[in-house]
Each structure stands twice: as C-alpha cells, then as structure tokens.
Design a protein around this motif. Structure first.
Motif, PDB file in Angstrom:
ATOM      1  N   VAL A   1       1.393   0.614   3.238  1.00  0.00           N
ATOM      2  CA  VAL A   1      -0.036   0.309   3.290  1.00  0.00           C
ATOM      3  C   VAL A   1      -0.216  -0.889   4.205  1.00  0.00           C
ATOM      4  O   VAL A   1       0.435  -1.921   4.034  1.00  0.00           O
ATOM      5  CB  VAL A   1      -0.590  -0.020   1.888  1.00  0.00           C
ATOM      6  CG1 VAL A   1      -2.045  -0.450   1.976  1.00  0.00           C
ATOM      7  CG2 VAL A   1      -0.447   1.170   0.973  1.00  0.00           C
ATOM      8  N   VAL A   2      -1.100  -0.756   5.179  1.00  0.00           N
ATOM      9  CA  VAL A   2      -1.397  -1.855   6.103  1.00  0.00           C
ATOM     10  C   VAL A   2      -2.266  -2.862   5.374  1.00  0.00           C
ATOM     11  O   VAL A   2      -3.267  -2.502   4.750  1.00  0.00           O
ATOM     12  CB  VAL A   2      -2.125  -1.327   7.356  1.00  0.00           C
ATOM     13  CG1 VAL A   2      -2.531  -2.474   8.273  1.00  0.00           C
ATOM     14  CG2 VAL A   2      -1.250  -0.329   8.096  1.00  0.00           C
TER      15      VAL A   2
ATOM     16  N   ALA B   1       3.530   7.502  -2.288  1.00  0.00           N
ATOM     17  CA  ALA B   1       2.376   8.279  -1.819  1.00  0.00           C
ATOM     18  C   ALA B   1       1.084   7.915  -2.539  1.00  0.00           C
ATOM     19  O   ALA B   1      -0.005   8.179  -2.034  1.00  0.00           O
ATOM     20  CB  ALA B   1       2.658   9.766  -1.963  1.00  0.00           C
ATOM     21  N   GLU B   2       1.178   7.297  -3.712  1.00  0.00           N
ATOM     22  CA  GLU B   2      -0.015   6.870  -4.466  1.00  0.00           C
ATOM     23  C   GLU B   2      -0.382   5.414  -4.184  1.00  0.00           C
ATOM     24  O   GLU B   2      -1.168   4.825  -4.925  1.00  0.00           O
ATOM     25  CB  GLU B   2       0.205   7.065  -5.972  1.00  0.00           C
ATOM     26  CG  GLU B   2       0.129   8.524  -6.405  1.00  0.00           C
ATOM     27  CD  GLU B   2       1.406   9.282  -6.072  1.00  0.00           C
ATOM     28  OE1 GLU B   2       2.494   8.685  -6.175  1.00  0.00           O
ATOM     29  OE2 GLU B   2       1.312  10.456  -5.703  1.00  0.00           O
ATOM     30  N   LYS B   3       0.199   4.818  -3.166  1.00  0.00           N
ATOM     31  CA  LYS B   3      -0.061   3.441  -2.724  1.00  0.00           C
ATOM     32  C   LYS B   3       0.404   2.385  -3.723  1.00  0.00           C
ATOM     33  O   LYS B   3      -0.127   1.293  -3.775  1.00  0.00           O
ATOM     34  CB  LYS B   3      -1.539   3.216  -2.389  1.00  0.00           C
ATOM     35  CG  LYS B   3      -2.027   3.995  -1.188  1.00  0.00           C
ATOM     36  CD  LYS B   3      -3.439   3.574  -0.823  1.00  0.00           C
ATOM     37  CE  LYS B   3      -3.938   4.254   0.411  1.00  0.00           C
ATOM     38  NZ  LYS B   3      -5.277   3.811   0.794  1.00  0.00           N
TER      39      LYS B   3
ATOM     40  N   GLY C   1      -5.629  -1.304   4.694  1.00  0.00           N
ATOM     41  CA  GLY C   1      -5.872  -0.338   3.635  1.00  0.00           C
ATOM     42  C   GLY C   1      -5.397   1.064   3.959  1.00  0.00           C
ATOM     43  O   GLY C   1      -5.309   1.909   3.074  1.00  0.00           O
ATOM     44  N   ASP C   2      -5.088   1.339   5.231  1.00  0.00           N
ATOM     45  CA  ASP C   2      -4.623   2.670   5.616  1.00  0.00           C
ATOM     46  C   ASP C   2      -3.223   2.937   5.087  1.00  0.00           C
ATOM     47  O   ASP C   2      -2.360   2.057   5.105  1.00  0.00           O
ATOM     48  CB  ASP C   2      -4.592   2.835   7.134  1.00  0.00           C
ATOM     49  CG  ASP C   2      -5.960   2.996   7.758  1.00  0.00           C
ATOM     50  OD1 ASP C   2      -6.945   3.162   7.005  1.00  0.00           O
ATOM     51  OD2 ASP C   2      -6.041   2.959   9.005  1.00  0.00           O
TER      52      ASP C   2
ATOM     53  N   LYS D   1       1.238  -5.535  12.682  1.00  0.00           N
ATOM     54  CA  LYS D   1       0.553  -5.401  11.393  1.00  0.00           C
ATOM     55  C   LYS D   1       1.484  -5.789  10.252  1.00  0.00           C
ATOM     56  O   LYS D   1       2.704  -5.632  10.342  1.00  0.00           O
ATOM     57  CB  LYS D   1       0.105  -3.951  11.165  1.00  0.00           C
ATOM     58  CG  LYS D   1      -0.784  -3.385  12.244  1.00  0.00           C
ATOM     59  CD  LYS D   1      -2.152  -4.024  12.241  1.00  0.00           C
ATOM     60  CE  LYS D   1      -2.954  -3.567  13.424  1.00  0.00           C
ATOM     61  NZ  LYS D   1      -4.217  -3.035  13.162  1.00  0.00           N
ATOM     62  N   VAL D   2       0.896  -6.304   9.167  1.00  0.00           N
ATOM     63  CA  VAL D   2       1.624  -6.572   7.931  1.00  0.00           C
ATOM     64  C   VAL D   2       1.564  -5.287   7.110  1.00  0.00           C
ATOM     65  O   VAL D   2       0.473  -4.749   6.857  1.00  0.00           O
ATOM     66  CB  VAL D   2       0.996  -7.740   7.144  1.00  0.00           C
ATOM     67  CG1 VAL D   2       1.713  -7.941   5.819  1.00  0.00           C
ATOM     68  CG2 VAL D   2       1.023  -9.005   7.975  1.00  0.00           C
ATOM     69  N   VAL D   3       2.737  -4.783   6.710  1.00  0.00           N
ATOM     70  CA  VAL D   3       2.820  -3.517   5.979  1.00  0.00           C
ATOM     71  C   VAL D   3       3.603  -3.744   4.690  1.00  0.00           C
ATOM     72  O   VAL D   3       4.633  -4.408   4.687  1.00  0.00           O
ATOM     73  CB  VAL D   3       3.523  -2.442   6.842  1.00  0.00           C
ATOM     74  CG1 VAL D   3       3.681  -1.146   6.065  1.00  0.00           C
ATOM     75  CG2 VAL D   3       2.771  -2.205   8.134  1.00  0.00           C
TER      76      VAL D   3
END
Length: 68
Positions: free
Chosen positions: A5-6, A32-34, A52-53, A25-27
């Motif tokens: 998640v970004v 899969a459910e974040k 949020g992506d 970007k910070v990731v």
C-alpha cells in the motif's frame, strides 16, 4: 507477487544521478486485504501510484527491468 500500500511520496534534496526524474514512494507490504505484513520501504514508482493505492511490487533483478 507481493502486495503493498502506497503511503506517501519521498522528497529528496539529492538523488543518485540515475534516479533523477523518477518518483519515490513509501510502501508498506501487505496482503490482498491491505493488512500490513512488514516494515515500510522506499520504492521507485514507474506508474504514478497515489497514497492509499494497492500495488504489486517486485525486487531484485525483476525490479531493474521496470527502470529505463
């Protein structure tokens, strides 16, 4: 395949010459459910993801193929 998640953009006052013009970007790694599964890291973003992506990330040799 690994999910992440970004969370934001990294602003650097100096970059390695080969990385100039590329977004960082910070990731946070996640499932899969974040749900977070590890510590945050900085990644090159060739697709302009937004905070949020949910993204798919790769490392090692495969990662170098995404960078010109």
């Amino acid at each position: 395949m690994q999910y992440g998640v970004v969370r934001g953009t990294v602003v650097a006052t100096q970059k390695v010459k080969d990385l100039q013009g590329m977004a960082l970007k910070v990731v946070y790694p996640c499932d899969a459910e974040k749900r977070h599964t590890g510590d945050a890291f900085v990644a090159i973003d060739p697709v302009s993801a937004r905070p949020g992506d949910l993204v798919i990330w790769v490392g090692k040799r495969e990662a170098s193929l995404a960078v010109p």
